[in-house]
Design a protein around this motif. Structure first.
Motif, PDB file in Angstrom:
ATOM      1  N   TRP A 128       7.815  -2.662   1.541  1.00 57.54           N
ATOM      2  CA  TRP A 128       8.735  -1.834   0.922  1.00 57.54           C
ATOM      3  C   TRP A 128       9.833  -2.167   0.630  1.00 57.54           C
ATOM      4  O   TRP A 128      10.167  -1.468  -0.952  1.00 57.54           O
ATOM      5  N   LEU A 129      11.263  -2.819   1.103  1.00 58.26           N
ATOM      6  CA  LEU A 129      12.200  -3.229   0.478  1.00 58.26           C
ATOM      7  C   LEU A 129      12.310  -3.866  -1.091  1.00 58.26           C
ATOM      8  O   LEU A 129      12.242  -3.736  -2.059  1.00 58.26           O
ATOM      9  N   LEU A 130      10.911  -5.025  -0.410  1.00 57.78           N
ATOM     10  CA  LEU A 130      10.039  -6.435  -1.324  1.00 57.78           C
ATOM     11  C   LEU A 130       9.590  -5.251  -2.569  1.00 57.78           C
ATOM     12  O   LEU A 130      10.509  -5.347  -3.828  1.00 57.78           O
ATOM     13  N   TRP A 131       8.906  -4.232  -2.345  1.00 57.27           N
ATOM     14  CA  TRP A 131       8.337  -3.696  -3.523  1.00 57.27           C
ATOM     15  C   TRP A 131       9.657  -2.135  -4.166  1.00 57.27           C
ATOM     16  O   TRP A 131       9.522  -2.640  -5.713  1.00 57.27           O
ATOM     17  N   LYS A 132      10.230  -2.465  -3.060  1.00 59.08           N
ATOM     18  CA  LYS A 132      11.777  -1.411  -4.411  1.00 59.08           C
ATOM     19  C   LYS A 132      12.148  -1.761  -5.135  1.00 59.08           C
ATOM     20  O   LYS A 132      12.411  -1.673  -5.567  1.00 59.08           O
ATOM     21  N   HIS A 133      12.265  -3.375  -4.450  1.00 62.41           N
ATOM     22  CA  HIS A 133      13.254  -4.376  -5.554  1.00 62.41           C
ATOM     23  C   HIS A 133      12.213  -5.519  -6.963  1.00 62.41           C
ATOM     24  O   HIS A 133      12.958  -6.373  -7.470  1.00 62.41           O
ATOM     25  N   LYS A 134      11.151  -4.693  -6.892  1.00 62.26           N
ATOM     26  CA  LYS A 134       9.885  -5.028  -7.845  1.00 62.26           C
ATOM     27  C   LYS A 134      10.027  -6.551  -7.174  1.00 62.26           C
ATOM     28  O   LYS A 134       9.776  -7.392  -7.834  1.00 62.26           O
ATOM     29  N   LEU A 135      10.006  -6.948  -6.036  1.00 60.52           N
ATOM     30  CA  LEU A 135       9.363  -8.541  -5.746  1.00 60.52           C
ATOM     31  C   LEU A 135       7.908  -8.275  -5.161  1.00 60.52           C
ATOM     32  O   LEU A 135       7.949  -9.714  -5.513  1.00 60.52           O
ATOM     33  N   ILE A 136       7.484  -7.495  -5.290  1.00 63.04           N
ATOM     34  CA  ILE A 136       6.006  -7.383  -5.104  1.00 63.04           C
ATOM     35  C   ILE A 136       5.372  -5.951  -5.925  1.00 63.04           C
ATOM     36  O   ILE A 136       6.480  -4.801  -5.692  1.00 63.04           O
ATOM     37  N   LYS A 137       4.048  -6.343  -6.146  1.00 67.17           N
ATOM     38  CA  LYS A 137       3.351  -5.458  -6.840  1.00 67.17           C
ATOM     39  C   LYS A 137       2.780  -4.233  -5.453  1.00 67.17           C
ATOM     40  O   LYS A 137       2.772  -5.022  -4.021  1.00 67.17           O
ATOM     41  N   GLY A 138       2.805  -3.138  -5.991  1.00 64.81           N
ATOM     42  CA  GLY A 138       1.763  -1.662  -4.710  1.00 64.81           C
ATOM     43  C   GLY A 138       0.866  -1.379  -5.373  1.00 64.81           C
ATOM     44  O   GLY A 138       0.754  -1.731  -6.890  1.00 64.81           O
ATOM     45  N   THR A 139       0.145  -0.461  -4.715  1.00 66.65           N
ATOM     46  CA  THR A 139      -0.612  -0.086  -5.377  1.00 66.65           C
ATOM     47  C   THR A 139      -0.971   1.151  -4.857  1.00 66.65           C
ATOM     48  O   THR A 139      -0.676   1.548  -3.817  1.00 66.65           O
ATOM     49  N   ASP A 149       0.708  -1.300   0.100  1.00 64.85           N
ATOM     50  CA  ASP A 149       0.225  -0.139  -0.536  1.00 64.85           C
ATOM     51  C   ASP A 149       1.151   0.988  -0.262  1.00 64.85           C
ATOM     52  O   ASP A 149       1.895   1.395   1.019  1.00 64.85           O
ATOM     53  N   VAL A 150       1.167   1.415  -1.553  1.00 66.03           N
ATOM     54  CA  VAL A 150       2.287   3.259  -1.486  1.00 66.03           C
ATOM     55  C   VAL A 150       1.747   4.143  -0.542  1.00 66.03           C
ATOM     56  O   VAL A 150       2.309   4.398  -0.060  1.00 66.03           O
ATOM     57  N   ILE A 151       0.853   3.883  -0.930  1.00 62.25           N
ATOM     58  CA  ILE A 151       0.200   5.387  -0.229  1.00 62.25           C
ATOM     59  C   ILE A 151      -0.582   5.609   1.473  1.00 62.25           C
ATOM     60  O   ILE A 151       0.852   6.701   2.064  1.00 62.25           O
ATOM     61  N   ASP A 152      -0.687   4.587   2.374  1.00 60.25           N
ATOM     62  CA  ASP A 152      -0.482   4.729   3.501  1.00 60.25           C
ATOM     63  C   ASP A 152       1.152   4.221   3.378  1.00 60.25           C
ATOM     64  O   ASP A 152       1.428   5.239   4.783  1.00 60.25           O
ATOM     65  N   CYS A 153       2.070   3.962   2.951  1.00 63.86           N
ATOM     66  CA  CYS A 153       3.312   4.483   3.415  1.00 63.86           C
ATOM     67  C   CYS A 153       3.985   5.323   3.256  1.00 63.86           C
ATOM     68  O   CYS A 153       4.656   5.948   4.464  1.00 63.86           O
ATOM     69  N   LYS A 154       3.633   6.207   2.250  1.00 68.30           N
ATOM     70  CA  LYS A 154       4.127   7.516   2.524  1.00 68.30           C
ATOM     71  C   LYS A 154       3.399   8.319   3.463  1.00 68.30           C
ATOM     72  O   LYS A 154       4.188   9.225   4.301  1.00 68.30           O
ATOM     73  N   ASN A 155       2.272   8.902   3.668  1.00 69.27           N
ATOM     74  CA  ASN A 155       1.561   8.869   4.591  1.00 69.27           C
ATOM     75  C   ASN A 155       2.538   8.673   5.894  1.00 69.27           C
ATOM     76  O   ASN A 155       2.451   9.474   6.742  1.00 69.27           O
ATOM     77  N   VAL A 156       2.475   7.225   6.553  1.00 65.37           N
ATOM     78  CA  VAL A 156       2.995   7.084   7.796  1.00 65.37           C
ATOM     79  C   VAL A 156       4.580   7.543   7.353  1.00 65.37           C
ATOM     80  O   VAL A 156       4.980   8.224   8.950  1.00 65.37           O
ATOM     81  N   SER A 157       5.227   7.755   6.967  1.00 66.05           N
ATOM     82  CA  SER A 157       6.103   8.162   6.258  1.00 66.05           C
ATOM     83  C   SER A 157       6.832   9.677   6.622  1.00 66.05           C
ATOM     84  O   SER A 157       7.279  10.073   7.639  1.00 66.05           O
ATOM     85  N   ASP A 158       5.576  10.204   6.507  1.00 63.43           N
ATOM     86  CA  ASP A 158       5.073  11.906   6.371  1.00 63.43           C
ATOM     87  C   ASP A 158       4.720  12.090   7.930  1.00 63.43           C
ATOM     88  O   ASP A 158       5.708  12.838   8.901  1.00 63.43           O
ATOM     89  N   GLU A 159       4.066  11.348   8.219  1.00 56.42           N
ATOM     90  CA  GLU A 159       3.885  11.695  10.277  1.00 56.42           C
ATOM     91  C   GLU A 159       5.182  11.474  10.748  1.00 56.42           C
ATOM     92  O   GLU A 159       5.168  11.639  11.849  1.00 56.42           O
TER      93      GLU A 159
END
Ligand code: GDP
Ligand code: MG
Ligand code: ZN
Ligand code: ZN
Length: 396
Positions: A383-394, A317-327
């Motif tokens: 997040w790391l798996l997603w960055k390495h394109k091992l899992i999909k993000g939405t 969940d890319v949006i959730d990750c971004k929001n958590v990071s900002d918080e």
């Protein structure tokens, strides 16, 4: 495929340097092996033993082959062996090593940050929970990993319900520098195998990170990593300690968070021979642990109070990750000032901030853990798996 790095000593392995260990276990009438044992100096050095234990014979493949050799014939007993070992440290390489993508995860942080508990809970979470909703399966890549995970990690928190004893520095106990190695098999929707990835977790003691000259193995591990999870203890921050309700049990004051980021950046820069203005490209997940203990300081709508949605989505969940990071970034700014954030930004090109709790409770005084209720332990890993394109993000 990139460089092949030994998951034990973190030296680069060149295919032509791979060695084999004789796998002939046939015994003579007197009980000795048909193909005799020999003292193994390199393995002894790696394990920190003064007297080498006799091991089955080591030999190299005589004939040249393209890529990583899979098997070779023992020159003495003529038995075909598939036991490949690293020529530097003589450890047995996992089955698919070199044929699969290596994914080395460095979990670093000062003493008492919660690294051991985090690794213990994350591995359990990956194997038992994440594999239900993501298209991969996970298992220990060697017997030593299964044994150590059970004995050094799982037993304490899941069976005896007590905290894990502190990790000793690699210079004191050599076995701590042996990583836990897991194999992740990624499938597509039709359960066809797409990719196998070897993940190595290395539980570094804080002291190793404090003394730059005594940490060469740890050093190699960090600069060869595919991703770094840097754990930080919020209970070390002045702005947190002073504002928690009276009577909250607190750990002793330890290394400052700026020290960890500075040392890590310096070490990677030096090892890779980077210029001052270049940014480090290894993705860095900066994760604050023990969030359970700082709940009173979080606003009612805080995202890090609740689980993420990755599991339900079966995607990152890319949006959730971004929001958590900002918080988290705003909280760090408030509790520790801008110094730490500025260092992360100036040294790393790819980073994100996380908040998590491995245990979901604070065993600071009781040393007891009734029930493990992890909070967002999976976020940095996914997040790391997603960055390495091992899992999909939405991004919906
Ligand atoms: N509140 C809280 N405390 C934790 C958590 N995980 C670890 N701790 C505490 O932090 C101490 C150090 O953890 P440990 O994993 O050994 O740290 P390491 O030295 O970084 O490996 C433990 O003994 C616990 O008291 C957590 O999720 N929540
Ligand atoms: Mg530890
Ligand atoms: Zn090695
Ligand atoms: Zn032999």
């Amino acid at each position: 495929m990139g460089k092949i790095i030994c998951p034990f000593c973190f030296e680069e392995i060149k295919p032509q340097n791979i060695e084999f260990r004789c796998s002939n276990v046939t015994k003579k009438i007197d009980g000795s092996f048909v193909c005799g044992l020999e003292p193994d100096e390199k393995l002894a050095v790696y394990r920190g033993l003064t007297i080498p234990i006799p091991q089955r014979k080591v030999f190299s493949k005589k004939l040249f082959s393209f890529g990583i050799p899979k098997e070779a014939v023992c020159p003495d007993c003529k038995t075909t062996s598939r036991d490949r070992i690293c020529s530097c440290c003589h450890n047995l390489l996992p089955n698919y090593y070199g044929e699969t993508d290596n994914f080395m995860l460095a979990v670093i942080g000062a003493k008492e940050t919660g690294k051991s508990h985090y690794i213990a809970v994350l591995i359990d979470y990956i194997i038992n929970i994440l594999t239900e909703s993501f298209l991969f399966s996970a298992s220990a890549a060697n017997d030593e990993t299964s044994r150590r995970y059970k004995e050094d990690f799982k037993r304490s928190i899941y069976e005896e319900h007590v905290i894990i004893p502190a990790t000793q520095a690699a210079s004191v106990n050599r076995s701590v520098r042996e990583p836990l190695i897991y194999e992740l098999k990624f499938h597509d929707e039709k359960t066809r195998l797409k990719k196998t990835v070897t993940v190595a977790f290395f539980d570094t003691a804080g002291e190793d990170l404090n003394a730059e000259d005594t940490m060469s193995v740890v050093n190699r591990y960090i600069f060869n990593a595919s991703g770094i999870i840097m754990l930080l203890d919020p209970l070390q921050l002045e702005g947190v300690r002073n504002n928690l309700p009276d009577g909250t049990p607190l750990p002793d004051v330890n290394t400052e968070i700026e020290t960890i980021i500075a040392r890590t950046s310096r070490l990677i820069r030096k090892a890779k021979g980077m210029k001052a203005n270049d940014k480090i490209s290894i993705p860095l997940a900066v994760a604050f642990t023990k969030i359970d203990a700082i709940m009173p300081l979080l606003s009612p709508g805080s995202l890090i109070k609740t689980q993420g949605n990755h599991y339900n989505l079966g995607m990152f969940d890319v949006i959730d990750c971004k929001n958590v990071s900002d918080e988290m970034e705003a909280l760090i700014n408030q509790w520790a000032g801008h110094g730490f954030l500025a260092q992360v930004e100036s040294n790393f090109s790819t980073y994100s901030y996380f908040g998590l709790s491995a245990l979901g409770c604070n065993p600071q005084e009781s040393k007891k853990i009734d029930k493990v209720i992890p909070l967002r332990v999976e976020d940095p890993f996914l997040w790391l798996l997603w960055k390495h394109k091992l899992i999909k993000g939405t991004t919906k």
